[in-house]
Design an enzyme around this catalytic site. Sequence first.
Site, mmCIF file in Angstrom:
data_model
loop_
_atom_site.group_PDB
_atom_site.id
_atom_site.type_symbol
_atom_site.label_atom_id
_atom_site.label_comp_id
_atom_site.label_asym_id
_atom_site.label_seq_id
_atom_site.Cartn_x
_atom_site.Cartn_y
_atom_site.Cartn_z
ATOM 1 C CE LYS A 59 -4.539 -1.251 0.319
ATOM 2 N NZ LYS A 59 -5.553 -0.721 -0.647
ATOM 3 C CB SER A 313 -0.994 -8.351 -0.748
ATOM 4 O OG SER A 313 -2.211 -8.763 0.026
#
Length: 519
Positions: A59, A313
Amino acid sequence: MSEKAKPIMPETYIKRILNARVYDVARETPLDIAPLMSRRLSNQVWFKREDLQPVFSFKCRGAYNKMVNLTPEARAKGVVAASAGNHAQGVALAAQRLGVNAKIVMPVTTPTIKVDAVRNLGATVILHGDAFDSAAQLAEQLVDEEGLTFLHPFDDPDVIAGQGTVAMEVARQASAPLDVVFICCGGGGLLAGMSAYLRYVWPKTKIIGVEPEDAACAKAALEKGRRVRLKHVGLFADGCAVAQVGKETFRIIRESVDDIITVSTDEICAAVKDIFEDTRSIAEPAGALSVAGMKKYVEEHQITNQSLLAVVSGANTNFDRLRYISERTEIGERREAIISVKIPEKPGAFRTFCAALGKRNITEFNYRYESAAVAQVFVGLTVTPATDDFGQLCLKLRDLNYEAVDLTDNETAKLHVRYMVGGRGDPALGEELAFRVEFPERPGALLTFLTALGDDFNISMFHYRNHGAAFGRIFVGFVVPPGKRGALRKVLEEVGYRYWEETANDAYQMYLGSLESAP
């Protein structure tokens, strides 16, 4: 969606990704071969290690790329974001590097580790609502009230382009185009950015998005042909707990992605373990989504000898959550089955039943005396996945006249009933003595214990659960005939396992002992 190559994205999006400014805060993460997973799946499996970013998630790429492209005036006023955690950390890190004041609205359900990380980076945290959408509403309110710039976690071209740099690295790191790429999806920022780039540079590569079953907003949108808002969103994979896919991300996904599949909580837990075994790192549930999807896709489509990529992720999970993940992993792998079995209520019945199970490792055994006719036993046991091992066991039990019910996929049984098997002792049976027993955790140890007890003492209560420790622990109740206390202790001594009598224990007396003896 069709498995044929999709039209490439507009050239402007590819340029956005190539020109994205992310490396002031992000690092180029490795593309690692996963040898254990490769052997298990009979394919060449690669992990893209976005869990190794400074904020342990991809992110930071999109957040920084968005913030660095703001005007000086917008930066001076400050920014606000809504996030379940990982976008918040990315915004907080970007704000710290650029000297921008940041307010982050986070759902109250966000793991503490993510909240603390955001605060440690200097951002102001506001906890509000149970999911992302409630937090986003308050963030938008702060935009109107304080003139802050809203940094969307996924539905913004600069954010999408920043996340797309993951694919840019993959294309550079891989020696040749991969056959299938699996990418997690919440609001769709990573899936949109990566698929836009990969569809352009690797037009023949299949791109598969992966969502949790209880938060599959992108899959629902593809099925309806338009964006929809889910009425309920599961929070286990909190990084993907989004009720509606983004408008821009959906536009890209429907043009660039071949399919979206969903996975269960148990399958996610199993994938966390798979990643750990190959990397010795612990992914968060959302971070393990793509691996869970890859395993499911390979099994359903019988794929072999192909090159597969799964994006790991993120790794921001509360340590306490590992307890739940570990509990559900074996079921997610189909290595543990749960059954409820009726056995005769008589001395030696436990031992006979355990012998019928053969050499299988018993992982759980819960029982409380209920009637003189039959005993209802809650049993967990290790089975061999990808075979009919469990089916053969059920047939064997039926042939031996055991009535067994499969509870492996029963959420109530797994979440609640397994912990509630119990009840008061029946004083009409006679005196009940309770013992806590500890023994080396190895296959056959439980049967050894039951065999040594013989048929002299009727078991009225039994609880055992394998927690992966070196020692297994049993809590057991015996109905002891008058004058047989000494004989029972002698048997326990001969078994050789450590034991403690707990008949006088307050917890036992209050919740499990007969009402006559309860304090």
